[in-house]
Design a protein around this motif. Structure first.
Motif, PDB file in Angstrom:
ATOM      1  N   GLU A 261       4.502  -4.102   0.981  1.00  0.00           N
ATOM      2  CA  GLU A 261       4.979  -4.473   2.528  1.00  0.00           C
ATOM      3  C   GLU A 261       5.720  -5.420   2.985  1.00  0.00           C
ATOM      4  O   GLU A 261       6.873  -5.754   3.691  1.00  0.00           O
ATOM      5  CB  GLU A 261       3.852  -4.242   3.466  1.00  0.00           C
ATOM      6  N   THR A 262       5.710  -6.468   1.958  1.00  0.00           N
ATOM      7  CA  THR A 262       6.513  -7.663   1.878  1.00  0.00           C
ATOM      8  C   THR A 262       7.822  -7.436   1.195  1.00  0.00           C
ATOM      9  O   THR A 262       8.823  -8.005   1.907  1.00  0.00           O
ATOM     10  CB  THR A 262       5.832  -8.902   1.314  1.00  0.00           C
ATOM     11  N   VAL A 263       7.787  -6.682   0.135  1.00  0.00           N
ATOM     12  CA  VAL A 263       9.105  -6.698  -0.588  1.00  0.00           C
ATOM     13  C   VAL A 263       9.845  -5.526   0.073  1.00  0.00           C
ATOM     14  O   VAL A 263      11.154  -5.276  -0.341  1.00  0.00           O
ATOM     15  CB  VAL A 263       9.174  -6.599  -1.918  1.00  0.00           C
ATOM     16  N   GLN A 264       9.380  -4.796   0.695  1.00  0.00           N
ATOM     17  CA  GLN A 264      10.104  -3.435   1.127  1.00  0.00           C
ATOM     18  C   GLN A 264       9.386  -3.399   2.708  1.00  0.00           C
ATOM     19  O   GLN A 264       8.917  -2.406   3.009  1.00  0.00           O
ATOM     20  CB  GLN A 264       9.499  -2.229   0.212  1.00  0.00           C
ATOM     21  N   PRO A 265      10.126  -4.076   3.534  1.00  0.00           N
ATOM     22  CA  PRO A 265       9.555  -4.240   4.976  1.00  0.00           C
ATOM     23  C   PRO A 265      10.085  -2.931   5.546  1.00  0.00           C
ATOM     24  O   PRO A 265      11.096  -2.525   5.206  1.00  0.00           O
ATOM     25  CB  PRO A 265       9.863  -5.475   5.526  1.00  0.00           C
ATOM     26  N   ASN A 266       9.394  -2.704   6.705  1.00  0.00           N
ATOM     27  CA  ASN A 266       9.906  -1.521   7.526  1.00  0.00           C
ATOM     28  C   ASN A 266      10.014  -0.436   6.779  1.00  0.00           C
ATOM     29  O   ASN A 266      11.237   0.406   6.994  1.00  0.00           O
ATOM     30  CB  ASN A 266      11.281  -1.938   8.100  1.00  0.00           C
ATOM     31  N   SER A 267       9.192   0.058   5.704  1.00  0.00           N
ATOM     32  CA  SER A 267       9.103   1.126   4.948  1.00  0.00           C
ATOM     33  C   SER A 267       7.713   1.862   4.968  1.00  0.00           C
ATOM     34  O   SER A 267       6.885   1.083   5.048  1.00  0.00           O
ATOM     35  CB  SER A 267       9.718   0.749   3.618  1.00  0.00           C
ATOM     36  N   PRO A 268       7.620   3.016   4.828  1.00  0.00           N
ATOM     37  CA  PRO A 268       6.222   3.636   4.557  1.00  0.00           C
ATOM     38  C   PRO A 268       5.835   3.398   3.280  1.00  0.00           C
ATOM     39  O   PRO A 268       6.448   3.167   2.329  1.00  0.00           O
ATOM     40  CB  PRO A 268       6.670   5.314   4.956  1.00  0.00           C
ATOM     41  N   VAL A 269       4.528   3.283   3.207  1.00  0.00           N
ATOM     42  CA  VAL A 269       3.670   3.102   2.032  1.00  0.00           C
ATOM     43  C   VAL A 269       3.240   4.434   1.560  1.00  0.00           C
ATOM     44  O   VAL A 269       2.670   5.415   2.094  1.00  0.00           O
ATOM     45  CB  VAL A 269       2.584   2.201   2.131  1.00  0.00           C
ATOM     46  N   LEU A 270       3.620   4.839   0.236  1.00  0.00           N
ATOM     47  CA  LEU A 270       3.291   5.987  -0.539  1.00  0.00           C
ATOM     48  C   LEU A 270       2.548   5.680  -1.680  1.00  0.00           C
ATOM     49  O   LEU A 270       2.865   4.710  -2.680  1.00  0.00           O
ATOM     50  CB  LEU A 270       4.481   6.870  -1.047  1.00  0.00           C
ATOM     51  N   VAL A 271       1.114   6.182  -1.784  1.00  0.00           N
ATOM     52  CA  VAL A 271       0.354   5.949  -3.107  1.00  0.00           C
ATOM     53  C   VAL A 271       0.720   7.070  -3.900  1.00  0.00           C
ATOM     54  O   VAL A 271       0.265   8.102  -3.536  1.00  0.00           O
ATOM     55  CB  VAL A 271      -0.914   5.739  -2.623  1.00  0.00           C
ATOM     56  N   MET A 272       1.717   6.970  -4.879  1.00  0.00           N
ATOM     57  CA  MET A 272       2.087   7.925  -5.559  1.00  0.00           C
ATOM     58  C   MET A 272       1.152   8.572  -6.534  1.00  0.00           C
ATOM     59  O   MET A 272       1.129   9.621  -6.914  1.00  0.00           O
ATOM     60  CB  MET A 272       3.312   7.281  -6.386  1.00  0.00           C
ATOM     61  N   GLU A 273       0.377   7.710  -7.080  1.00  0.00           N
ATOM     62  CA  GLU A 273      -0.900   8.151  -7.788  1.00  0.00           C
ATOM     63  C   GLU A 273      -2.188   7.591  -7.272  1.00  0.00           C
ATOM     64  O   GLU A 273      -2.502   6.483  -7.482  1.00  0.00           O
ATOM     65  CB  GLU A 273      -0.840   7.720  -9.468  1.00  0.00           C
ATOM     66  N   LEU A 274      -2.933   8.515  -6.668  1.00  0.00           N
ATOM     67  CA  LEU A 274      -4.327   8.058  -6.382  1.00  0.00           C
ATOM     68  C   LEU A 274      -5.076   8.851  -7.264  1.00  0.00           C
ATOM     69  O   LEU A 274      -5.194  10.041  -7.563  1.00  0.00           O
ATOM     70  CB  LEU A 274      -4.790   8.622  -4.941  1.00  0.00           C
ATOM     71  N   TRP A 275      -5.702   8.141  -8.255  1.00  0.00           N
ATOM     72  CA  TRP A 275      -6.428   8.905  -9.597  1.00  0.00           C
ATOM     73  C   TRP A 275      -7.767   9.124  -9.195  1.00  0.00           C
ATOM     74  O   TRP A 275      -8.652   8.425  -8.630  1.00  0.00           O
ATOM     75  CB  TRP A 275      -6.597   7.594 -10.601  1.00  0.00           C
ATOM     76  N   THR A 276      -7.740  10.486  -9.371  1.00  0.00           N
ATOM     77  CA  THR A 276      -9.074  11.365  -8.777  1.00  0.00           C
ATOM     78  C   THR A 276     -10.248  11.062  -9.935  1.00  0.00           C
ATOM     79  O   THR A 276     -11.084  11.807  -9.594  1.00  0.00           O
ATOM     80  CB  THR A 276      -8.550  12.829  -8.275  1.00  0.00           C
ATOM     81  N   GLY A 277      -9.956  10.727 -11.079  1.00  0.00           N
ATOM     82  CA  GLY A 277     -10.856  10.584 -12.230  1.00  0.00           C
ATOM     83  C   GLY A 277     -10.250   9.727 -13.462  1.00  0.00           C
ATOM     84  O   GLY A 277      -9.447   8.758 -12.985  1.00  0.00           O
ATOM     85  N   ARG A 278     -10.438  10.371 -14.444  1.00  0.00           N
ATOM     86  CA  ARG A 278      -9.914   9.413 -15.614  1.00  0.00           C
ATOM     87  C   ARG A 278      -9.932  10.617 -16.855  1.00  0.00           C
ATOM     88  O   ARG A 278     -10.926  11.434 -16.902  1.00  0.00           O
ATOM     89  CB  ARG A 278     -10.659   8.466 -16.058  1.00  0.00           C
ATOM     90  N   SER A 279      -9.114  10.351 -17.794  1.00  0.00           N
ATOM     91  CA  SER A 279      -9.087  11.096 -19.000  1.00  0.00           C
ATOM     92  C   SER A 279     -10.158  10.635 -19.918  1.00  0.00           C
ATOM     93  O   SER A 279     -10.539   9.400 -19.737  1.00  0.00           O
ATOM     94  CB  SER A 279      -7.566  10.987 -19.822  1.00  0.00           C
ATOM     95  N   ASP A 280     -10.609  11.491 -20.909  1.00  0.00           N
ATOM     96  CA  ASP A 280     -11.740  10.943 -21.763  1.00  0.00           C
ATOM     97  C   ASP A 280     -11.137  10.752 -23.133  1.00  0.00           C
ATOM     98  O   ASP A 280     -10.198  11.508 -23.532  1.00  0.00           O
ATOM     99  CB  ASP A 280     -12.685  12.234 -21.744  1.00  0.00           C
ATOM    100  N   GLY A 281     -11.773   9.991 -24.026  1.00  0.00           N
ATOM    101  CA  GLY A 281     -11.392   9.829 -25.480  1.00  0.00           C
ATOM    102  C   GLY A 281     -12.460  10.288 -26.378  1.00  0.00           C
ATOM    103  O   GLY A 281     -13.853  10.308 -26.149  1.00  0.00           O
ATOM    104  N   TRP A 282     -12.273  10.883 -27.258  1.00  0.00           N
ATOM    105  CA  TRP A 282     -13.012  11.207 -28.354  1.00  0.00           C
ATOM    106  C   TRP A 282     -14.087  10.134 -28.827  1.00  0.00           C
ATOM    107  O   TRP A 282     -13.623   9.158 -29.019  1.00  0.00           O
ATOM    108  CB  TRP A 282     -12.513  11.629 -29.666  1.00  0.00           C
TER     109      TRP A 282
END
Length: 633
Positions: A261-282
């Motif tokens: 909000e400081t570096v981009q004032p007067n602009s909407p905020v978009l959470v482009m990736e809200l991580w719903t989980g996580r990938s798994d490793g072997w």
């Protein structure tokens, strides 16, 4: 007669009711994704103080990520309709360069890679689209979706303005971008925004690179709003002039939001990736984010008036060898399933997250949400007996022509696939030895190697095991190293060094091995098809390993989704009708591979399993998934 007659005022009511119904049907049929019959197409997605506008009217992005390359084309619409029914209005999609251009001179946009059909479907369902064409997309793909042939250049610097990289990007964009330009909002299509690269702030090694990518889009006709996307560690170093910054998170980070909000004032905020989980490793556990925790974060984001995109809404499957790998804290290859603990499961089933999100998002939709579509039936088929066997050594004549070299050569630089090298699979390196002793890989095995002397197994090299003992012997013997690319790292500053196979000297008693015969086993559909000519034999009591095992699956009627389980097997790859379903490994956590119905035929289906070490000679088909032991995030 008066009892059965219809009075004039009743008749007028029926006419009014009929006309109202017809108007509603016409409205539902012709409305755009926003629910408006008319929308100002000259005014795309714009920043207006603390909110977005689309077509000149207030608009909040309620998005979800969906990857066309991680599910059968026959299921694209099903997943989109379920997204719409959850209350989302926007679909976010990544475009994998590595799959669209597996060789320099070949670009693929057919079948499951037909991005134009995918965008048509999104518009038909009523979803707006945020397009993420890369060239780097991350997305837990091998090399982050960059083609491995780039690494044939020893000086290659990925994700920079290094000339070799820029030339390749330009060739790719010259083919890709003209296909998506007509689908932009201002041209009547569903694309409302385009993302420039992905998470570059965490990489940030070339100050001119992001400007180059932005201009490459615009020069080829991209005119919608541009976005960038960064995690916490890259937020301060990401972004490019002329593009709206967005952020990625799993839990609310007030400092990141305040910084944006400081570096981009007067602009909407978009959470482009809200991580719903996580990938798994072997070798690890299946990760799960409790549904209540996810919904609490979504609720808070929406309460603040921000826009959101769920990564992932539906994960899908890493079919074939497309999975990436983690670099930190140490190398770990990702599993075949990309379920991601997303609201819609790997097989497209509803989860508690889906239901809770639908209840919440219904409050942010001006219309009643569509009904939830029905689910695809999951079938428990009769087990397939694998009654034929083909040793690895007997399959070698059906690979690429063997290559002889004084020094070991990494996969990417092998002279195969029209000069593009080997991208995936296994490579067999053979040389002659005349003594035993200490064999050291020096971490030059990428990623894992089965080691043989005269085709007899003696041990395994991997990232944590770099020394083996070779049995004594004075006669000439053949030393073989079957090296597997388990998956290139998808997110790291060390991506330039993701070459696979043998990447340096292998020492026997401190002396480098020389004079190799190298076989490329990339296990493409053409290779699997060619094995019908091979000398298959009935499975012996003690078959040799590694080897291929073949059997049949009979499907009575219309094929249904199912899950492949391999108890008693060790590690390998499953092919159904020539289609690479993916890797399995008893290291877990994943215990069952998703097999979509569209990959099956009614009647007889060919089943081939490549197994490295141990087999039960039958595989099971069950009606439910098994992603392994679970740990909460």
């Amino acid at each position: 007669m008066a009892v059965f007659g219809i009075r004039n005022n009743h008749r007028r009511r029926y006419v009014i009711l009929f006309l109202s119904l017809m108007c509603f049907i016409i409205y539902r049929h012709f409305r755009g994704p926003t629910g408006n019959i008319k929308i100002n197409r000259s005014m795309g997605l714009r920043v207006n103080s603390s909110q977005f506008t689309l077509g000149g009217k207030p608009f909040r992005i309620l998005g979800g990520s969906l990857h066309y390359f991680r599910l059968p084309k026959a299921y694209w619409k099903d997943r989109m309709v379920k997204m719409k029914a959850c209350g989302l209005n926007t679909l976010t999609v990544d475009v994998p360069w590595s799959l669209h251009q597996p060789e320099k001179g070949e670009l693929r946009f057919q079948g499951g890679l037909d991005i134009e059909s995918f965008l048509h479907l999104a518009a038909e369902v009523g979803l707006w689209v945020i397009l993420r064409p890369g060239p780097y997309i991350g997305s837990h793909l091998d090399l982050g979706g960059l083609p491995s042939w780039l690494l044939r250049d020893r000086d290659m610097m990925l994700r920079t303005t290094y000339p070799g990289f820029i030339v390749a990007v330009n060739v790719y964009f010259d083919k890709l971008i003209p296909k998506v330009v007509p689908f932009q909002f201002k041209k009547g299509g569903p694309i409302i925004a385009v993302q420039v690269e992905n998470k570059y702030g965490s990489h940030a090694r070339d100050g001119n690179y992001m400007s180059f990518i932005k201009e490459a889009f615009q020069e080829r006709g991209i005119s919608e709003i541009l976005l960038t996307s960064d995690d916490h560690e890259g937020l301060k170093y990401g972004g490019v002039q002329g593009a709206l910054r967005t952020l990625n998170l799993q839990k609310i980070n007030h400092d990141d939001i305040k910084y944006l909000e400081t570096v981009q004032p007067n602009s909407p905020v978009l959470v482009m990736e809200l991580w719903t989980g996580r990938s798994d490793g072997w070798g690890g556990l299946h990760h799960s984010l409790p549904a209540e925790d996810l919904v609490a974060v979504v609720r808070e984001i929406l309460r603040r008036g921000m826009s959101i995109n769920l990564y992932m809404f539906h994960g899908g499957t890493n079919f074939g060898f497309m999975n990436g790998a983690l670099a930190n804290p140490s190398y770990k290859a990702l599993v075949t399933s990309y379920d991601y603990d997303a609201p819609l499961s790997e097989a497209g089933d509803y989860t508690p997250k889906y239901h809770l999100l639908r209840d919440l998002l219904s409050n942010f939709n001006s219309e009643i949400l569509p009904e939830m579509p029905g689910l695809h039936w999951k079938e428990e088929y009769e087990a397939a007996i694998l009654f034929q066997h083909l040793s690895l050594w007997d399959a070698l004549p059906y690979t690429h022509e063997p290559f002889k070299s004084q020094f070991p050569v990494n996969m990417e630089n092998l002279p195969v696939n029209n000069g593009n090298g080997q991208a995936y699979g296994y490579t067999l390196y053979e040389t002659t030895i005349i003594r035993g002793g200490s064999l050291k890989s020096g971490r030059n095995i990428q990623d894992r190697a089965l080691v043989f002397v005269n085709q007899s197994f003696i041990g395994i090299f991997h990232h944590r095991n770099v020394e083996l003992a070779v049995p004594d012997g004075k006669e000439k013997r053949t030393l073989g190293l079957l090296v597997e690319n388990c998956g290139r790292v998808h997110y790291s500053k060390d991506m330039d060094n993701q070459r696979k196979g043998i990447v340096g000297n292998i020492l026997l008693n401190h002396t480098p091995l020389r004079d190799f015969t190298i076989y490329s086993l990339d296990m493409t559909p053409d290779f699997i098809d060619s094995l019908y000519r091979a000398p298959w034999k009935s499975v012996p009591n003690k078959p040799s390993f590694p080897g291929f095992f073949q059997g049949r699956l009979f499907v009575n009627g219309y094929p249904s989704d199912t899950f492949i389980k391999l108890p008693g097997w060790s590690k390998g790859v499953v092919f159904i009708n020539g289609q690479n379903i993916g890797r399995y490994w008893d290291a877990g956590p994943q215990q069952a591979l998703f097999l979509p119905g569209p990959f099956l035929n009614s009647g007889m289906n060919q089943v081939i399993v490549f197994e490295e070490a141990e087999a039960d000679f039958k595989i099971q088909f069950e009606g439910s998934p098994d992603l392994g032991m679970t740990v909460d995030i």
